[in-house]
Design an enzyme around this catalytic site. Structure first.
Site, short mmCIF file in Angstrom:
data_model
loop_
_atom_site.label_atom_id
_atom_site.label_comp_id
_atom_site.label_asym_id
_atom_site.label_seq_id
_atom_site.Cartn_x
_atom_site.Cartn_y
_atom_site.Cartn_z
CG HIS A 95 -5.93 6.52 0.37
ND1 HIS A 95 -5.55 7.59 1.14
CD2 HIS A 95 -5.09 5.50 0.69
CE1 HIS A 95 -4.53 7.24 1.91
NE2 HIS A 95 -4.22 5.98 1.65
CG HIS A 139 -1.74 1.19 1.44
ND1 HIS A 139 -3.09 1.25 1.15
CD2 HIS A 139 -1.42 2.42 1.93
CE1 HIS A 139 -3.55 2.46 1.44
NE2 HIS A 139 -2.56 3.19 1.93
CD GLU A 140 1.88 3.56 3.78
OE1 GLU A 140 2.01 4.61 3.12
OE2 GLU A 140 0.96 3.38 4.59
CG HIS A 179 0.39 6.21 -0.73
ND1 HIS A 179 -0.82 6.41 -1.36
CD2 HIS A 179 0.10 5.80 0.53
CE1 HIS A 179 -1.81 6.15 -0.50
NE2 HIS A 179 -1.28 5.77 0.65
ZN LIG Z 1 -2.46 5.17 2.24
#
Ligand SMILES: [Zn+2]
Length: 279
Positions: free
Chosen positions: A192, A182-183, A186
């Site tokens: 998101h 997830h990170e 980014h």
């Molecule tokens: Zn996030």
């Protein structure tokens, strides 16, 4: 998690951050993986009203939190000061993509072997399933360093997109491989899923269940480009209880039923999105 542990968790969350280690102890003692995830992606941070700011991001007025000299957007996305003043020197883009999809990285020496192994697993996922290639840095100027945020949780965050120079992904010791993915999402340039312009067709934000002062984290991000169909199972989706003040969901499906969050890894939709950005 059950109702009882929710209530306990909520009471604890109203305390100052000096009790953060107690939160973790309570979390680990009483709760399932869901709570662990809640802590590791920094979506339950204690609110400091004086640090909530407004700024311009690609022409849209957004609300963010200024904390530790950084600008946190939607909880765990770090925006540079340059991005927030709407600097147009990069062609008006709020972030750039990594040239050639190549992302050079280093791992902080204090990371610890458990997290280092999770990084390796997450890197393998990106390198085998997407067109981005995460490559150990030798002497490159532009790179990501995985840093160890803390041993107390709530320190999963990442700079968004290609920044130039050194940028960070912060992990804490409770983070899962899915949350590392997830990170890294980014870093690749993903915001998101719940902030998409079309999200109201698919999800219903339960505003009354959101912690006081945190509603801005559920605003749509209109300046982003929505790629592919909305994907409630995306690894970039908030989980159903993000920023809940009462243990009740803050996000449901549009038909008012509950959904289950995914932090096991990429969905096909996530892979397709990344590969559209990095053909
Ligand atoms: Zn996030």
């Amino acid at each position: 998690m059950n109702k009882k542990s929710n209530n306990l968790f909520q009471k604890i969350l109203t305390k100052r951050t000096v009790f953060i280690s107690f939160i973790i102890a309570a979390t680990l003692a009483s709760c399932n993986k869901n709570n662990e995830e809640m802590m590791t992606e920094a979506h339950t941070t204690t609110l400091h009203a004086e640090s909530i700011k407004k700024g311009q991001l690609e022409g849209q007025t957004i609300t963010y939190e200024r904390k530790d000299g950084m600008n946190f957007f939607q909880g765990d996305i770090v925006l540079s000061d340059k991005q927030l003043v709407g600097d147009n020197s990069k062609g008006g883009a709020s972030f750039s993509r990594w040239p050639g999809g190549k992302i050079y990285y280093t791992v902080a020496s204090n990371m610890g072997s458990i997290n280092a192994n999770k990084i390796t697993s997450a890197v393998n996922e990106y390198n085998t399933k997407t067109n981005t290639q995460w490559i150990p840095r030798t002497n490159q100027t532009n790179y990501v360093e995985f840093i160890f945020g803390s041993s107390s949780g709530s320190d999963g965050w990442a700079h968004i997109g290609f920044q130039g120079g050194r940028q960070n992904i912060s992990l804490d010791q409770y983070i899962s491989v899915g949350s590392v993915i997830h990170e890294m999402g980014h870093t690749v340039g993903l915001y998101h899923e719940h902030a998409r312009k079309d999200r109201d067709q698919y999800v219903s934000i339960q505003w009354n269940n959101i912690q006081d002062g945190q509603a801005y984290n559920f605003n749509m991000y209109n300046s982003g480009t929505d790629i592919g169909p909305f994907n409630i199972n995306s690894v970039m989706m908030y989980w159903p209880n993000s920023y809940s003040k009462n243990g009740q969901p803050t996000i449901k499906r549009a038909n008012n039923t509950n959904f289950t969050y995914n932090r096991t890894g990429f969905t096909t939709g996530d892979i397709n999105t990344i590969n559209t950005m990095y053909p």
